[in-house]
Design a protein around this motif. Structure first.
Motif, PDB file in Angstrom:
ATOM      1  N   SER A 153       0.844  -1.193   0.000  1.00  0.00           N
ATOM      2  CA  SER A 153       0.000   0.000   0.000  1.00  0.00           C
ATOM      3  C   SER A 153       0.879   1.244   0.000  1.00  0.00           C
ATOM      4  CB  SER A 153      -0.910   0.008   1.237  1.00  0.00           C
ATOM      5  OG  SER A 153      -1.804  -1.078   1.204  1.00  0.00           O
ATOM      6  N   ILE A 154       0.767   2.012  -1.057  1.00  0.00           N
ATOM      7  CA  ILE A 154       1.441   3.304  -1.109  1.00  0.00           C
ATOM      8  C   ILE A 154       0.388   4.365  -1.408  1.00  0.00           C
ATOM      9  CG2 ILE A 154       3.660   2.351  -1.866  1.00  0.00           C
ATOM     10  CD1 ILE A 154       2.952   3.371  -4.695  1.00  0.00           C
ATOM     11  N   SER A 155       0.652   5.550  -0.961  1.00  0.00           N
ATOM     12  CA  SER A 155      -0.248   6.664  -1.258  1.00  0.00           C
ATOM     13  C   SER A 155       0.099   7.251  -2.615  1.00  0.00           C
ATOM     14  CB  SER A 155      -0.125   7.735  -0.182  1.00  0.00           C
ATOM     15  OG  SER A 155      -0.773   8.928  -0.600  1.00  0.00           O
ATOM     16  N   PRO A 156      -0.890   7.638  -3.405  1.00  0.00           N
ATOM     17  CA  PRO A 156      -0.579   8.372  -4.641  1.00  0.00           C
ATOM     18  C   PRO A 156       0.261   9.613  -4.381  1.00  0.00           C
ATOM     19  CG  PRO A 156      -2.889   7.716  -4.606  1.00  0.00           C
ATOM     20  CD  PRO A 156      -2.342   7.404  -3.247  1.00  0.00           C
TER      21      PRO A 156
ATOM     22  N   ALA B  86      17.529  -4.742   2.882  1.00  0.00           N
ATOM     23  CA  ALA B  86      16.687  -3.701   3.475  1.00  0.00           C
ATOM     24  C   ALA B  86      16.947  -3.551   4.966  1.00  0.00           C
ATOM     25  CB  ALA B  86      15.215  -4.028   3.230  1.00  0.00           C
ATOM     26  N   GLY B  87      17.415  -4.643   5.607  1.00  0.00           N
ATOM     27  CA  GLY B  87      17.646  -4.601   7.044  1.00  0.00           C
ATOM     28  C   GLY B  87      18.989  -4.028   7.459  1.00  0.00           C
ATOM     29  N   LEU B  88      19.806  -3.599   6.512  1.00  0.00           N
ATOM     30  CA  LEU B  88      21.146  -3.128   6.854  1.00  0.00           C
ATOM     31  C   LEU B  88      21.172  -1.699   7.392  1.00  0.00           C
ATOM     32  CD1 LEU B  88      23.254  -4.642   3.920  1.00  0.00           C
ATOM     33  CD2 LEU B  88      23.032  -5.471   6.275  1.00  0.00           C
ATOM     34  N   GLY B  89      20.127  -0.921   7.147  1.00  0.00           N
ATOM     35  CA  GLY B  89      20.075   0.416   7.726  1.00  0.00           C
ATOM     36  C   GLY B  89      20.001   1.564   6.759  1.00  0.00           C
ATOM     37  N   PRO B  90      20.921   1.673   5.776  1.00  0.00           N
ATOM     38  CA  PRO B  90      20.830   2.798   4.843  1.00  0.00           C
ATOM     39  C   PRO B  90      19.555   2.740   3.998  1.00  0.00           C
ATOM     40  CG  PRO B  90      23.012   1.777   4.755  1.00  0.00           C
ATOM     41  CD  PRO B  90      22.128   0.861   5.557  1.00  0.00           C
ATOM     42  N   TYR B  91      19.212   3.884   3.422  1.00  0.00           N
ATOM     43  CA  TYR B  91      18.111   3.892   2.464  1.00  0.00           C
ATOM     44  C   TYR B  91      18.441   2.938   1.316  1.00  0.00           C
ATOM     45  CZ  TYR B  91      16.016   8.052   4.594  1.00  0.00           C
ATOM     46  OH  TYR B  91      15.407   8.921   5.456  1.00  0.00           O
ATOM     47  N   ILE B  92      17.405   2.386   0.716  1.00  0.00           N
ATOM     48  CA  ILE B  92      17.554   1.592  -0.496  1.00  0.00           C
ATOM     49  C   ILE B  92      17.031   2.404  -1.673  1.00  0.00           C
ATOM     50  CG2 ILE B  92      16.904  -0.504  -1.721  1.00  0.00           C
ATOM     51  CD1 ILE B  92      18.614  -1.136   0.674  1.00  0.00           C
ATOM     52  N   ILE B  93      17.823   2.482  -2.727  1.00  0.00           N
ATOM     53  CA  ILE B  93      17.358   3.022  -4.005  1.00  0.00           C
ATOM     54  C   ILE B  93      17.200   1.827  -4.928  1.00  0.00           C
ATOM     55  CG2 ILE B  93      17.856   4.524  -5.961  1.00  0.00           C
ATOM     56  CD1 ILE B  93      19.569   6.219  -4.059  1.00  0.00           C
ATOM     57  N   ALA B  94      15.963   1.520  -5.282  1.00  0.00           N
ATOM     58  CA  ALA B  94      15.665   0.329  -6.075  1.00  0.00           C
ATOM     59  C   ALA B  94      15.226   0.743  -7.473  1.00  0.00           C
ATOM     60  CB  ALA B  94      14.575  -0.502  -5.402  1.00  0.00           C
ATOM     61  N   ASP B  95      16.050   0.416  -8.451  1.00  0.00           N
ATOM     62  CA  ASP B  95      15.704   0.660  -9.850  1.00  0.00           C
ATOM     63  C   ASP B  95      14.913  -0.556 -10.331  1.00  0.00           C
ATOM     64  OD1 ASP B  95      15.509   1.103 -12.548  1.00  0.00           O
ATOM     65  OD2 ASP B  95      17.636   1.511 -12.861  1.00  0.00           O
TER      66      ASP B  95
ATOM     67  N   ILE C 263      11.100  -3.665  -3.482  1.00  0.00           N
ATOM     68  CA  ILE C 263      11.733  -3.407  -2.191  1.00  0.00           C
ATOM     69  C   ILE C 263      10.717  -2.901  -1.175  1.00  0.00           C
ATOM     70  CG2 ILE C 263      12.377  -1.006  -2.655  1.00  0.00           C
ATOM     71  CD1 ILE C 263      14.506  -3.707  -0.862  1.00  0.00           C
ATOM     72  N   LEU C 264       9.605  -2.352  -1.651  1.00  0.00           N
ATOM     73  CA  LEU C 264       8.581  -1.814  -0.738  1.00  0.00           C
ATOM     74  C   LEU C 264       7.872  -2.912   0.037  1.00  0.00           C
ATOM     75  CD1 LEU C 264       7.073   0.954  -3.050  1.00  0.00           C
ATOM     76  CD2 LEU C 264       8.730   1.241  -1.185  1.00  0.00           C
ATOM     77  N   GLU C 265       8.063  -4.159  -0.339  1.00  0.00           N
ATOM     78  CA  GLU C 265       7.529  -5.267   0.450  1.00  0.00           C
ATOM     79  C   GLU C 265       8.296  -5.430   1.762  1.00  0.00           C
ATOM     80  OE1 GLU C 265       6.973  -8.988  -1.774  1.00  0.00           O
ATOM     81  OE2 GLU C 265       7.186  -7.800  -3.610  1.00  0.00           O
ATOM     82  N   PHE C 266       9.493  -4.849   1.838  1.00  0.00           N
ATOM     83  CA  PHE C 266      10.393  -5.137   2.955  1.00  0.00           C
ATOM     84  C   PHE C 266      10.805  -3.900   3.754  1.00  0.00           C
ATOM     85  CE2 PHE C 266      11.148  -7.910  -0.710  1.00  0.00           C
ATOM     86  CZ  PHE C 266      10.640  -9.090  -0.193  1.00  0.00           C
ATOM     87  N   THR C 267      10.609  -2.718   3.236  1.00  0.00           N
ATOM     88  CA  THR C 267      10.983  -1.503   3.952  1.00  0.00           C
ATOM     89  C   THR C 267      10.269  -0.304   3.353  1.00  0.00           C
ATOM     90  OG1 THR C 267      12.835  -0.073   4.624  1.00  0.00           O
ATOM     91  CG2 THR C 267      13.001  -1.112   2.458  1.00  0.00           C
TER      92      THR C 267
ATOM     93  N   ALA D 206       8.584   7.642  -3.246  1.00  0.00           N
ATOM     94  CA  ALA D 206       9.499   8.111  -2.209  1.00  0.00           C
ATOM     95  C   ALA D 206       8.851   8.081  -0.832  1.00  0.00           C
ATOM     96  CB  ALA D 206       9.957   9.528  -2.527  1.00  0.00           C
ATOM     97  N   PRO D 207       9.654   8.010   0.236  1.00  0.00           N
ATOM     98  CA  PRO D 207       9.106   8.202   1.575  1.00  0.00           C
ATOM     99  C   PRO D 207       8.407   9.559   1.658  1.00  0.00           C
ATOM    100  CG  PRO D 207      11.361   7.373   1.696  1.00  0.00           C
ATOM    101  CD  PRO D 207      11.110   7.731   0.265  1.00  0.00           C
ATOM    102  N   PRO D 208       7.303   9.659   2.400  1.00  0.00           N
ATOM    103  CA  PRO D 208       6.491  10.884   2.384  1.00  0.00           C
ATOM    104  C   PRO D 208       7.268  12.167   2.654  1.00  0.00           C
ATOM    105  CG  PRO D 208       5.305   9.134   3.506  1.00  0.00           C
ATOM    106  CD  PRO D 208       6.679   8.594   3.230  1.00  0.00           C
ATOM    107  N   GLU D 209       8.241  12.113   3.566  1.00  0.00           N
ATOM    108  CA  GLU D 209       8.960  13.340   3.925  1.00  0.00           C
ATOM    109  C   GLU D 209       9.840  13.872   2.807  1.00  0.00           C
ATOM    110  OE1 GLU D 209      11.344   9.814   5.677  1.00  0.00           O
ATOM    111  OE2 GLU D 209       9.235  10.365   5.316  1.00  0.00           O
ATOM    112  N   PHE D 210      10.096  13.043   1.777  1.00  0.00           N
ATOM    113  CA  PHE D 210      10.940  13.474   0.668  1.00  0.00           C
ATOM    114  C   PHE D 210      10.126  14.018  -0.510  1.00  0.00           C
ATOM    115  CE2 PHE D 210      13.935  10.772   2.911  1.00  0.00           C
ATOM    116  CZ  PHE D 210      15.143  11.444   2.738  1.00  0.00           C
TER     117      PHE D 210
END
Length: 386
Positions: free
Chosen positions: A92-95, A194-203, A218-222, A247-251
């Motif tokens: 589930s992502i927001s438009p 996804a569990g390592l900590g940094p942001y993931i950029i998934a192409d 990747i959104l299935e996991f983080t 993107a995460p909402p704050e970005f």
């Protein structure tokens, strides 16, 4: 350096070329002289854009849909993208998390620009899509390369990634299915990264082009992830230039401000075509994927018979690497020799990083007839020259 060249900005002067374009342009010169060239270098679908997409664009043009849209993209398209990710992956992502762009390259530029401060690091695999480090450096970041090995299917091993994470690490880049290797990450592999900590950029531009098992977002996991995707590959829409970043909402607001200043918005009638692609073209995609898989299986069988196959078969995108280390340690010169003597255009592995030296990338986004002819020519060339 001539005085005038000193006025060229360093970022432009030092930008490396995209070698596949050097191959293509040389091939075009040869074709202009009347030579017959088999093109196995370009990562572009050979299919025409499906008719429902073209009709949606024609309809939008007839209706006068030729003006600026919302800078984030048409609400209808962003809603359709959110529905697509829910339907296909169960996420589930927001438009409101979707920023529509004029292709995935602007999506990458916006993402790296909004995330990286000067000197921040992005971990990426080697081999990699040739433009990734150029985007990272352009945004002020530093690429940190992790060699990935043929015996691992050219996928990350977790310990080297963990060891490379430092105080300046901002993101880990994942491309699955991958260009140039065709690698597809499993759910467990994505979850571990996804569990390592940094942001993931998934192409995820090659999502949908998978021939064994299935791909995972990747959104299935983080939710600490930026997803870059678009319409070029799956829907045969390279010339339409339509992509997006989730993107995460704050970005989103920072991304929007960059979009407003750099690009304003994606093309209005092109966005209408994108809606039709998501709503009406599943059957067209299925037919294209079946055709790609037939070509893939033929290509892999021929590479195996010629002793050029990699240890792990690629299962996604529309590329295979040919291991030519027994013939050369200079894939750039080797690719041009093949072009000039055998009239086949392939991409040298060095275009995709030092760890891809000794390979050639072969695209099967061409007809089976042309692939057969190209491999026949390559086999004759190797037999006669080596």
């Amino acid at each position: 350096m001539p005085d005038r060249e000193k006025d060229i900005a360093t970022r432009a002067r030092e930008m490396p070329p995209f070698i596949v374009m050097d191959i293509l342009e040389k091939a075009k010169e040869m074709e202009a002289r009347g030579e017959n060239i088999i093109h196995l270098e370009i990562g572009e679908p050979d299919f025409d854009t499906p008719e429902p997409i073209k009709e949606a664009a024609r309809r939008a043009l007839r209706d006068g849909d030729t003006h600026y849209t919302h800078s984030l993209g048409k609400p209808e398209l962003r809603e359709e993208i959110a529905r697509y990710y829910q339907r296909k992956y169960g996420v589930s992502i927001s438009p409101d998390q979707v920023v529509v762009t004029s292709g995935t390259s602007p999506a990458m530029l916006l993402t790296f620009s909004v995330l990286l401060e000067q000197g921040d690091e992005v971990i990426l695999p080697d081999p990699y899509y040739a433009c990734y480090p150029n985007f990272i450096r352009y945004a002020g970041g530093q690429p940190v390369f992790i060699p990935v090995q043929e015996e691992d299917g050219f996928k990350y091993r977790l310990p080297p990634v963990q060891a490379s994470i430092g105080p300046r690490t901002k993101a880990i880049l994942i491309n699955s299915p991958a260009n140039p290797t065709g690698a597809v990450f499993t759910a467990a592999e994505l979850a571990a990264l996804a569990g390592l900590g940094p942001y993931i950029i998934a192409d995820e531009i090659y999502h949908g082009l998978v021939y064994e098992g299935r791909e995972h977002t990747i959104l299935e996991f983080t939710d600490r992830a930026f997803v870059i995707n678009g319409f070029s590959k799956l829907y045969a829409m390279t010339g339409w230039r339509l992509g997006y970043v989730i993107a995460p909402p704050e970005f989103v607001r920072p991304l929007q401000k960059l979009q407003q200043n750099l690009f304003i918005c994606a093309g209005s009638f092109v966005q209408a075509a994108g809606i039709a692609a998501l709503r009406e073209c599943d059957e067209h995609v299925a037919q294209m994927v079946a055709t790609y898989d037939e070509r893939r299986r033929y290509l892999l069988s021929r590479l195996k018979a010629m002793g050029l196959a990699t240890r792990v078969e690629p299962t996604g995108a529309f590329y295979a690497l040919a291991n030519v280390k027994k013939y050369t340690n200079d894939s750039y010169s080797f690719a041009f020799e093949i072009l000039e003597k055998a009239r086949i255009a392939v991409t040298p592995g060095i275009d995709f990083g030092r760890n891809c030296e000794g390979y050639l990338r072969i695209s099967y986004a061409n007809s089976l007839e042309n692939i057969k002819e190209g491999l026949d020519r390559l086999e004759r060339f190797l037999a006669s020259q080596y």
